[in-house]
Design a protein around this motif. Structure first.
Motif, PDB file in Angstrom:
ATOM      1  N   GLU A 262      46.753  24.583  21.559  1.00 31.45           N
ATOM      2  CA  GLU A 262      47.554  23.619  20.899  1.00 31.45           C
ATOM      3  C   GLU A 262      48.849  23.236  21.568  1.00 31.45           C
ATOM      4  N   MET A 263      49.219  23.957  22.692  1.00 35.60           N
ATOM      5  CA  MET A 263      50.318  23.592  23.224  1.00 35.60           C
ATOM      6  C   MET A 263      49.923  22.484  24.386  1.00 35.60           C
ATOM      7  N   ASN A 264      51.049  22.277  24.970  1.00 34.63           N
ATOM      8  CA  ASN A 264      51.082  21.143  26.016  1.00 34.63           C
ATOM      9  C   ASN A 264      50.594  21.523  27.259  1.00 34.63           C
ATOM     10  N   ILE A 265      49.323  21.914  27.630  1.00 36.98           N
ATOM     11  CA  ILE A 265      48.671  22.637  28.675  1.00 36.98           C
ATOM     12  C   ILE A 265      47.777  21.641  29.429  1.00 36.98           C
ATOM     13  N   LYS A 266      47.435  22.027  30.611  1.00 33.59           N
ATOM     14  CA  LYS A 266      46.613  21.207  31.469  1.00 33.59           C
ATOM     15  C   LYS A 266      45.219  21.378  31.002  1.00 33.59           C
ATOM     16  N   ASP A 267      44.491  20.129  31.183  1.00 36.96           N
ATOM     17  CA  ASP A 267      43.178  20.160  31.027  1.00 36.96           C
ATOM     18  C   ASP A 267      42.101  21.460  31.399  1.00 36.96           C
ATOM     19  N   GLU A 268      42.635  21.673  32.707  1.00 40.77           N
ATOM     20  CA  GLU A 268      41.882  22.863  33.363  1.00 40.77           C
ATOM     21  C   GLU A 268      42.300  24.256  32.627  1.00 40.77           C
ATOM     22  N   GLU A 269      43.253  24.350  32.134  1.00 39.05           N
ATOM     23  CA  GLU A 269      43.611  25.618  31.323  1.00 39.05           C
ATOM     24  C   GLU A 269      42.970  25.454  29.898  1.00 39.05           C
ATOM     25  N   ILE A 270      42.692  24.361  29.449  1.00 36.52           N
ATOM     26  CA  ILE A 270      42.065  24.387  28.119  1.00 36.52           C
ATOM     27  C   ILE A 270      40.654  24.700  28.308  1.00 36.52           C
ATOM     28  N   ASP A 271      39.906  24.191  29.393  1.00 39.20           N
ATOM     29  CA  ASP A 271      38.689  24.498  29.716  1.00 39.20           C
ATOM     30  C   ASP A 271      38.509  26.076  29.862  1.00 39.20           C
ATOM     31  N   VAL A 272      39.456  26.582  30.540  1.00 36.09           N
ATOM     32  CA  VAL A 272      39.187  28.133  30.500  1.00 36.09           C
ATOM     33  C   VAL A 272      39.549  28.810  29.500  1.00 36.09           C
ATOM     34  N   ALA A 273      40.480  28.446  28.578  1.00 40.71           N
ATOM     35  CA  ALA A 273      40.483  28.871  27.335  1.00 40.71           C
ATOM     36  C   ALA A 273      39.339  28.595  26.468  1.00 40.71           C
ATOM     37  N   GLY A 274      38.673  27.511  26.538  1.00 41.05           N
ATOM     38  CA  GLY A 274      37.484  27.197  25.684  1.00 41.05           C
ATOM     39  C   GLY A 274      36.414  27.884  25.949  1.00 41.05           C
ATOM     40  N   GLU A 275      36.293  28.397  27.412  1.00 39.76           N
ATOM     41  CA  GLU A 275      35.156  29.178  27.753  1.00 39.76           C
ATOM     42  C   GLU A 275      35.499  30.662  27.409  1.00 39.76           C
ATOM     43  N   LEU A 276      36.644  30.961  27.288  1.00 36.54           N
ATOM     44  CA  LEU A 276      36.939  32.501  26.677  1.00 36.54           C
ATOM     45  C   LEU A 276      36.692  32.626  25.164  1.00 36.54           C
ATOM     46  N   ILE A 277      37.132  31.533  24.444  1.00 35.68           N
ATOM     47  CA  ILE A 277      36.721  31.499  23.301  1.00 35.68           C
ATOM     48  C   ILE A 277      35.316  31.346  22.785  1.00 35.68           C
ATOM     49  N   THR A 278      34.452  30.604  23.642  1.00 36.92           N
ATOM     50  CA  THR A 278      32.988  30.594  23.433  1.00 36.92           C
ATOM     51  C   THR A 278      32.470  32.105  23.573  1.00 36.92           C
ATOM     52  N   ASN A 279      32.963  32.730  24.394  1.00 32.94           N
ATOM     53  CA  ASN A 279      32.497  34.141  24.658  1.00 32.94           C
ATOM     54  C   ASN A 279      32.911  35.059  23.618  1.00 32.94           C
ATOM     55  N   LEU A 280      34.064  35.200  23.264  1.00 35.56           N
ATOM     56  CA  LEU A 280      34.628  35.857  22.315  1.00 35.56           C
ATOM     57  C   LEU A 280      34.046  35.588  20.997  1.00 35.56           C
ATOM     58  N   CYS A 281      33.750  34.489  20.520  1.00 31.44           N
ATOM     59  CA  CYS A 281      32.865  34.074  19.514  1.00 31.44           C
ATOM     60  C   CYS A 281      31.421  34.528  19.513  1.00 31.44           C
ATOM     61  N   GLY A 282      30.937  34.503  20.710  1.00 31.96           N
ATOM     62  CA  GLY A 282      29.492  34.996  20.773  1.00 31.96           C
ATOM     63  C   GLY A 282      29.446  36.644  20.577  1.00 31.96           C
ATOM     64  N   ALA A 283      30.799  37.197  21.057  1.00 32.87           N
ATOM     65  CA  ALA A 283      30.641  38.660  20.778  1.00 32.87           C
ATOM     66  C   ALA A 283      30.828  38.993  19.284  1.00 32.87           C
ATOM     67  N   ILE A 284      31.692  38.155  18.613  1.00 29.85           N
ATOM     68  CA  ILE A 284      31.805  38.275  17.112  1.00 29.85           C
ATOM     69  C   ILE A 284      30.362  38.181  16.403  1.00 29.85           C
ATOM     70  N   GLU A 285      29.751  37.229  16.874  1.00 28.35           N
ATOM     71  CA  GLU A 285      28.453  36.932  16.108  1.00 28.35           C
ATOM     72  C   GLU A 285      27.516  38.088  16.420  1.00 28.35           C
ATOM     73  N   VAL A 286      27.554  38.541  17.552  1.00 28.95           N
ATOM     74  CA  VAL A 286      26.624  39.795  18.000  1.00 28.95           C
ATOM     75  C   VAL A 286      26.627  40.807  17.102  1.00 28.95           C
ATOM     76  N   HIS A 287      28.530  41.238  16.902  1.00 21.01           N
ATOM     77  CA  HIS A 287      28.739  42.215  16.002  1.00 21.01           C
ATOM     78  C   HIS A 287      28.454  41.995  14.498  1.00 21.01           C
ATOM     79  N   GLU A 288      28.222  40.742  14.241  1.00 26.07           N
ATOM     80  CA  GLU A 288      27.604  40.345  12.786  1.00 26.07           C
ATOM     81  C   GLU A 288      26.114  40.639  12.581  1.00 26.07           C
ATOM     82  N   LEU A 289      25.431  40.193  13.783  1.00 24.71           N
ATOM     83  CA  LEU A 289      23.977  40.625  13.696  1.00 24.71           C
ATOM     84  C   LEU A 289      23.527  42.124  13.721  1.00 24.71           C
ATOM     85  N   VAL A 290      24.351  42.771  14.437  1.00 20.88           N
ATOM     86  CA  VAL A 290      24.082  44.235  14.467  1.00 20.88           C
ATOM     87  C   VAL A 290      24.669  44.863  13.232  1.00 20.88           C
ATOM     88  N   LYS A 291      25.746  44.253  12.613  1.00 16.43           N
ATOM     89  CA  LYS A 291      26.026  44.912  11.325  1.00 16.43           C
ATOM     90  C   LYS A 291      24.971  44.626  10.172  1.00 16.43           C
TER      91      LYS A 291
END
Length: 81
Positions: free
Chosen positions: A30-59
């Motif tokens: 949400e800060m004033n950052i470059k598009d490339e930085e947003i892309d990297v953060a978005g990829e990280l968020i996607t992977n983190l959300c995937g791991a959270i979902e896997v935790h839920e499935l295992v639970k």
């Protein structure tokens, strides 16, 4: 989405810590950052959300390998080729 990264994140941290990291990355985007930085953060968020979902499935009773495969199929099934 990178399944090996999701597996490592799942194994390395509880869902609460993963969610806290997602929250920080979302605030960063949400800060004033470059598009490339947003892309990297978005990829990280996607992977983190995937791991959270896997935790839920295992639970909910799935084995780790089944949960990872289920998540992968779900994501790949949502992509129109």
């Amino acid at each position: 989405m990178k399944l090996p990264i999701i597996r490592k994140l799942y194994q390395a941290a509880p869902p609460e810590k993963l969610q806290a990291t997602v929250d920080v990355l979302e605030a960063f985007c949400e800060m004033n950052i470059k598009d490339e930085e947003i892309d990297v953060a978005g990829e990280l968020i996607t992977n983190l959300c995937g791991a959270i979902e896997v935790h839920e499935l295992v639970k909910n009773g799935m084995r780790e390998s089944e949960a990872l495969n289920h998540f992968s199929k779900k994501v790949l099934g949502s992509i129109d080729l």
